[in-house]
Design a protein around this motif. Structure first.
Motif, PDB file in Angstrom:
ATOM      1  N   LYS A 325       0.001  25.038  79.138  1.00  9.75           N
ATOM      2  CA  LYS A 325       0.691  25.138  77.844  1.00  9.75           C
ATOM      3  C   LYS A 325       0.929  23.768  77.185  1.00  9.75           C
ATOM      4  O   LYS A 325       1.443  23.703  76.073  1.00  9.75           O
ATOM      5  CB  LYS A 325       2.038  25.881  77.972  1.00  9.75           C
ATOM      6  CG  LYS A 325       1.960  27.225  78.686  1.00  9.75           C
ATOM      7  CD  LYS A 325       0.971  28.171  78.056  1.00  9.75           C
ATOM      8  CE  LYS A 325       0.966  29.520  78.756  1.00  9.75           C
ATOM      9  NZ  LYS A 325      -0.109  30.403  78.304  1.00  9.75           N
ATOM     10  N   LYS A 360      -6.529  29.242  72.925  1.00  7.54           N
ATOM     11  CA  LYS A 360      -5.427  28.263  72.984  1.00  7.54           C
ATOM     12  C   LYS A 360      -5.853  26.933  72.368  1.00  7.54           C
ATOM     13  O   LYS A 360      -5.081  26.291  71.643  1.00  7.54           O
ATOM     14  CB  LYS A 360      -5.007  28.057  74.445  1.00  7.54           C
ATOM     15  CG  LYS A 360      -3.896  27.024  74.647  1.00  7.54           C
ATOM     16  CD  LYS A 360      -2.582  27.458  74.020  1.00  7.54           C
ATOM     17  CE  LYS A 360      -1.405  26.623  74.503  1.00  7.54           C
ATOM     18  NZ  LYS A 360      -1.504  25.205  74.155  1.00  7.54           N
ATOM     19  N   ARG A 428       6.396  37.167  79.252  1.00  8.24           N
ATOM     20  CA  ARG A 428       6.468  36.212  78.140  1.00  8.24           C
ATOM     21  C   ARG A 428       7.711  36.431  77.270  1.00  8.24           C
ATOM     22  O   ARG A 428       7.739  36.066  76.103  1.00  8.24           O
ATOM     23  CB  ARG A 428       5.209  36.292  77.252  1.00  8.24           C
ATOM     24  CG  ARG A 428       3.890  36.269  78.001  1.00  8.24           C
ATOM     25  CD  ARG A 428       3.675  34.992  78.779  1.00  8.24           C
ATOM     26  NE  ARG A 428       3.590  33.851  77.862  1.00  8.24           N
ATOM     27  CZ  ARG A 428       4.005  32.618  78.171  1.00  8.24           C
ATOM     28  NH1 ARG A 428       4.576  32.379  79.337  1.00  8.24           N
ATOM     29  NH2 ARG A 428       3.892  31.642  77.305  1.00  8.24           N
ATOM     30  N   ASP A 532       6.983  37.941  68.652  1.00  7.22           N
ATOM     31  CA  ASP A 532       6.785  36.762  69.503  1.00  7.22           C
ATOM     32  C   ASP A 532       6.392  37.183  70.917  1.00  7.22           C
ATOM     33  O   ASP A 532       5.459  36.638  71.516  1.00  7.22           O
ATOM     34  CB  ASP A 532       8.059  35.914  69.557  1.00  7.22           C
ATOM     35  CG  ASP A 532       8.206  35.008  68.350  1.00  7.22           C
ATOM     36  OD1 ASP A 532       7.183  34.595  67.788  1.00  7.22           O
ATOM     37  OD2 ASP A 532       9.351  34.706  67.966  1.00  7.22           O
ATOM     38  N   CYS A 533       7.115  38.168  71.444  1.00  8.77           N
ATOM     39  CA  CYS A 533       6.881  38.620  72.811  1.00  8.77           C
ATOM     40  C   CYS A 533       5.502  39.257  72.945  1.00  8.77           C
ATOM     41  O   CYS A 533       4.723  38.919  73.842  1.00  8.77           O
ATOM     42  CB  CYS A 533       7.973  39.605  73.221  1.00  8.77           C
ATOM     43  SG  CYS A 533       7.865  40.139  74.930  1.00  8.77           S
ATOM     44  N   SER A 536       2.545  36.798  72.319  1.00  7.35           N
ATOM     45  CA  SER A 536       2.442  35.869  73.439  1.00  7.35           C
ATOM     46  C   SER A 536       1.760  36.534  74.624  1.00  7.35           C
ATOM     47  O   SER A 536       0.971  35.902  75.339  1.00  7.35           O
ATOM     48  CB  SER A 536       3.838  35.373  73.841  1.00  7.35           C
ATOM     49  OG  SER A 536       3.745  34.388  74.842  1.00  7.35           O
ATOM     50  N   LYS A 539      -2.007  36.668  74.083  1.00  8.29           N
ATOM     51  CA  LYS A 539      -2.659  35.368  74.274  1.00  8.29           C
ATOM     52  C   LYS A 539      -2.788  34.992  75.746  1.00  8.29           C
ATOM     53  O   LYS A 539      -3.462  34.011  76.076  1.00  8.29           O
ATOM     54  CB  LYS A 539      -1.874  34.263  73.564  1.00  8.29           C
ATOM     55  CG  LYS A 539      -1.816  34.391  72.061  1.00  8.29           C
ATOM     56  CD  LYS A 539      -1.247  33.127  71.418  1.00  8.29           C
ATOM     57  CE  LYS A 539       0.157  32.823  71.883  1.00  8.29           C
ATOM     58  NZ  LYS A 539       0.677  31.575  71.299  1.00  8.29           N
ATOM     59  N   GLN A 540      -2.130  35.741  76.628  1.00  8.18           N
ATOM     60  CA  GLN A 540      -2.062  35.366  78.033  1.00  8.18           C
ATOM     61  C   GLN A 540      -3.070  36.143  78.867  1.00  8.18           C
ATOM     62  O   GLN A 540      -3.102  37.377  78.818  1.00  8.18           O
ATOM     63  CB  GLN A 540      -0.652  35.623  78.578  1.00  8.18           C
ATOM     64  CG  GLN A 540      -0.439  35.164  80.003  1.00  8.18           C
ATOM     65  CD  GLN A 540      -0.489  33.652  80.147  1.00  8.18           C
ATOM     66  OE1 GLN A 540       0.033  32.930  79.304  1.00  8.18           O
ATOM     67  NE2 GLN A 540      -1.115  33.179  81.201  1.00  8.18           N
ATOM     68  N   SER A 622       4.993  29.897  82.529  1.00  5.88           N
ATOM     69  CA  SER A 622       6.006  29.109  81.824  1.00  5.88           C
ATOM     70  C   SER A 622       6.541  27.950  82.661  1.00  5.88           C
ATOM     71  O   SER A 622       7.538  27.336  82.292  1.00  5.88           O
ATOM     72  CB  SER A 622       7.180  30.018  81.427  1.00  5.88           C
ATOM     73  OG  SER A 622       6.747  31.094  80.642  1.00  5.88           O
ATOM     74  N   GLY A 634       8.354  27.492  70.203  1.00  4.52           N
ATOM     75  CA  GLY A 634       7.689  28.733  70.572  1.00  4.52           C
ATOM     76  C   GLY A 634       8.048  29.906  69.685  1.00  4.52           C
ATOM     77  O   GLY A 634       7.459  30.984  69.807  1.00  4.52           O
ATOM     78  N   GLN A 637       5.374  31.938  66.615  1.00  7.95           N
ATOM     79  CA  GLN A 637       4.009  31.422  66.744  1.00  7.95           C
ATOM     80  C   GLN A 637       2.969  32.439  66.263  1.00  7.95           C
ATOM     81  O   GLN A 637       1.809  32.083  66.049  1.00  7.95           O
ATOM     82  CB  GLN A 637       3.730  31.040  68.201  1.00  7.95           C
ATOM     83  CG  GLN A 637       4.449  29.777  68.649  1.00  7.95           C
ATOM     84  CD  GLN A 637       4.035  29.345  70.044  1.00  7.95           C
ATOM     85  OE1 GLN A 637       3.497  30.127  70.827  1.00  7.95           O
ATOM     86  NE2 GLN A 637       4.302  28.094  70.383  1.00  7.95           N
ATOM     87  N   TRP A 638       3.382  33.665  66.061  1.00  4.85           N
ATOM     88  CA  TRP A 638       2.452  34.697  65.600  1.00  4.85           C
ATOM     89  C   TRP A 638       2.201  34.616  64.096  1.00  4.85           C
ATOM     90  O   TRP A 638       1.217  35.182  63.602  1.00  4.85           O
ATOM     91  CB  TRP A 638       3.017  36.084  65.935  1.00  4.85           C
ATOM     92  CG  TRP A 638       4.320  36.394  65.247  1.00  4.85           C
ATOM     93  CD1 TRP A 638       5.573  36.035  65.657  1.00  4.85           C
ATOM     94  CD2 TRP A 638       4.496  37.103  64.023  1.00  4.85           C
ATOM     95  NE1 TRP A 638       6.516  36.483  64.771  1.00  4.85           N
ATOM     96  CE2 TRP A 638       5.886  37.151  63.757  1.00  4.85           C
ATOM     97  CE3 TRP A 638       3.628  37.717  63.118  1.00  4.85           C
ATOM     98  CZ2 TRP A 638       6.417  37.774  62.630  1.00  4.85           C
ATOM     99  CZ3 TRP A 638       4.152  38.348  62.001  1.00  4.85           C
ATOM    100  CH2 TRP A 638       5.528  38.374  61.761  1.00  4.85           C
TER     101      TRP A 638
END
Length: 653
Positions: A325, A360, A428, A532-533, A536, A539-540, A622, A634, A637-638
């Motif tokens: 990250k 990323k 996340r 956000d959740c 995220s 993206k993971q 994290s 953070g 970020q979306w």
């Protein structure tokens, strides 16, 4: 598939055998046009697309066969037989592509004997001695297997798990305790997530055949998958005593040591293996993970870079860099990664990892469009390799609501130990931060995402009454025993403090079970703003599990189902769950820290505010973020991706 679909496929196969190729193609086309979506329909369509390709090749229409196979692989990128058929299609025109097809086939389905035999001919012709040796070893192994086991292995790798299970059980009925049969049935059980049965089978196999290292390795691997690292270490040490010079056994021991937090010992083993031979990219990545868990980011990054130096297309190494990250790819590196994604020789798993890393990388570069394209591609490829249906998950969560009412709970029953603090929620959502804060307290041990509640739930899934409904049938002795079992299994991860944290997010599903067997346990629900959740999570690339995260609609539906279930738990367990909103922690750290400590019955300690100074092993994505003071970058970020997230926004709004 239903009986009619089965009959259609069988008819298509019969037509092929009768050399009525065009008729077979027409029938396959009818099957392929079935409305897609359901897995059973997908299985039918997959086989019809495969049979159509074979028919084209047998008619001599090689180009049509290749086009059909490419369509099949686009939809089912891990289908071994499709790659084997590609190998045959290119056999007379492009030896390199033919070899690649057969090689890919054996990667996705190691039971394809004919593909291995084709590779054997290629390796002999090309004088590839090392590859030939490995190939011939696999051929000998497959030929030595009883035919039913070879057939069941093939079925398993093609995703026909229930059919594979039937064949394997029928074989074991007549060949009780056959080691290969036991190991295969256990592997099928793992894929079906029947972990308790799989563990029993492998444990029994190891006991019956103590010199069978394949059985011991499979048992150790399953123990690690289940988070039973202390037992995995025991098995690994026993294997090492029998084979002190074995590379794979040493690697297995190091992995298990990382699992129990004995990082320095694991690093010593990894370094020793790399001193013998530096050209071991997977060991460099494992070493990097160990350094990262310990908090030595500089050494972790160096190890990941060394992996790339030895294997330029090793996707896991690139994703490991991105997953710190904090690492930033430069332009030349992004270009190189894009080249490997586009190269058809790059393995599927590497492509998936590279796509997430590129997502990323371009996100950091401020290019949301390109970033999203790679996130979307990586997620799409990953999802197509999984057997996941969000409706099944929704049904499982709804069953929890039906099973547990306020009358289900009696705080005087079960194990009365107050030790566990469960942090639950979605991945996340900020749970690692809450864990790090609480683990900074002198009376609290931080552990990791423990699998033990999931294991207990799995062990209850085979009763006459289905789980979770059978939990209410357990008497006080049974409930107390399960609570004590949980404490015994988790003892190895503790360091002597009276309280400890279990940070497995998915435990939110099993809060009813937790409060039945451990009524004094504390439960903290980690929440984060939904977009956000969810974004995220998209993206993971998770190491394992969290299958819902590889589709925007699936993520949104999972989030909604989670919220509904948590509302139910609040209703039936009034006052027993504390919700901690991530954004509130960022805005008022001390206030939220005091609130959590009060809920847990702990006195305030100032080091909880300086959580980033606490030295401990952290193995979640994290890890580096919680080793820094609170920051707000953070949030939201979306937003740069908003125009691509319509389906998610509509689902969670």
């Amino acid at each position: 598939m239903n009986q009619q679909e089965q009959q259609q496929l069988q008819k298509a196969k019969t037509l092929l055998m009768q050399s009525q190729h065009q008729a077979a193609i027409s029938l396959c086309n009818d099957i392929i046009n079935i409305e897609p979506g359901h897995k059973m329909v997908n299985d039918t369509v997959r086989e019809a697309m495969y049979l159509r390709s074979v028919a084209h090749r047998l008619m001599g229409k090689i180009q049509e066969a290749i086009i059909s196979l490419n369509q099949l692989i686009e939809r089912f990128p891990d289908y071994g037989r499709a790659f084997q058929e590609l190998g045959y299609c290119y056999a007379n025109s492009d030896k390199k592509k033919s070899a690649h097809g057969f090689y890919q086939a054996t990667r996705f389905n190691p039971a394809l004997l004919s593909a291995w035999q084709q590779l054997e001919r290629i390796y002999i012709a090309d004088n590839q001695e090392q590859a030939l040796l490995l190939c011939q070893q696999q051929i000998d192994f497959l030929k030595a297997l009883p035919k039913p086991i070879l057939g069941a292995t093939d079925l398993m790798h093609e995703g026909q798990l229930h059919k594979a299970e039937q064949v394997c059980r029928a074989f074991l009925k007549d060949n009780k305790h056959h080691p290969e049969g036991m190991m295969l049935l256990a592997e099928i059980g793992v894929q079906l997530k029947v972990y308790g049965d799989a563990e029993f089978l492998l444990e029994s196999c190891v006991a019956l055949y103590p010199d069978n290292d394949r059985a011991a390795a499979a048992y150790q691997s399953l123990l690690a998958k289940l988070g039973k690292f202390p037992r995995a270490v025991e098995v690994a040490r026993h294997r090492l005593a029998q084979s002190p010079d074995s590379f794979t056994v040493k690697v297995g021991l190091a992995h298990a040591l990382v699992g129990v937090g004995e990082i320095d010992d694991a690093i010593t083993i990894y370094n020793a293996l790399l001193e013998e031979n530096q050209d071991r990219p997977a060991i460099w990545v494992a070493l990097g993970h160990a350094f990262k868990a310990k908090g030595n980011l500089e050494s972790a990054v160096n190890a990941y870079q060394q992996a790339i130096a030895f294997a330029k297309d090793f996707g896991d190494a690139y994703w490991s860099l991105a997953n710190t990250k904090t690492y930033r790819f430069d332009e030349s590196m992004l270009t190189e990664m894009q080249r490997y994604v586009s190269n058809e020789a790059t393995k599927l798993d590497d492509v998936i990892h590279l796509c997430f890393a590129l997502g990323k990388g371009f996100e950091d570069a401020g290019d949301a469009k390109t970033s999203f394209d790679y996130y979307e591609k990586g997620n799409g490829l990953k999802k197509r390799t999984l057997n996941f249906d969000i409706s099944r998950t929704e049904a499982a969560l709804a069953a929890q609501q039906k099973a547990f009412t306020p009358k289900s709970f009696d705080a005087s029953k079960g194990c009365q130990a107050p030790d566990p603090i469960f942090i639950v929620g979605l991945p996340r959502a900020g749970s690692t931060l809450l864990e790090q804060i609480l683990a900074s307290h002198s009376l609290v041990d931080g552990t990791m995402e423990l699998h033990d509640i999931l294991g207990i739930a799995s062990s209850l899934s085979h009763g006459q009454t289905a789980y979770p409904f059978n939990v209410n049938e357990l008497d006080d002795d049974a409930l107390k025993s399960l609570g004590e079992r949980y404490l015994a299994q988790t003892q190895a991860y503790r360091r002597g403090a009276p309280f400890f944290i279990d940070k497995m997010p998915n435990n939110f599903i099993h809060i009813g079970l937790i409060k039945k067997i451990l009524p004094r346990a504390k439960i903290i629900d980690a929440r984060r703003a939904p977009m956000d959740c969810c974004f995220s999570g998209f993206k993971q690339l998770f190491g394992e599990g969290q299958e819902f995260s590889y589709g925007l609609s699936d993520i949104g539906r999972y989030y909604n189902a989670y919220c509904v279930l948590m509302s139910h738990w609040y209703d039936v367990l009034e006052g027993d769950i504390l919700t901690v909103q991530h954004e509130d922690v960022l805005e008022d750290l001390e206030g939220q820290v005091r609130r959590m400590l009060t809920f847990c019955g702990l006195e305030f300690e100032p080091q909880c505010l300086d959580f980033y100074k606490t030295k401990r092993v952290i193995k979640t994505p994290s890890s580096e973020q919680v080793r820094q003071p609170i920051y707000k970058s953070g949030m939201a970020q979306w937003k740069p991706y908003e125009r691509f997230l319509t389906s998610l926004i509509e689902t969670v709004s």
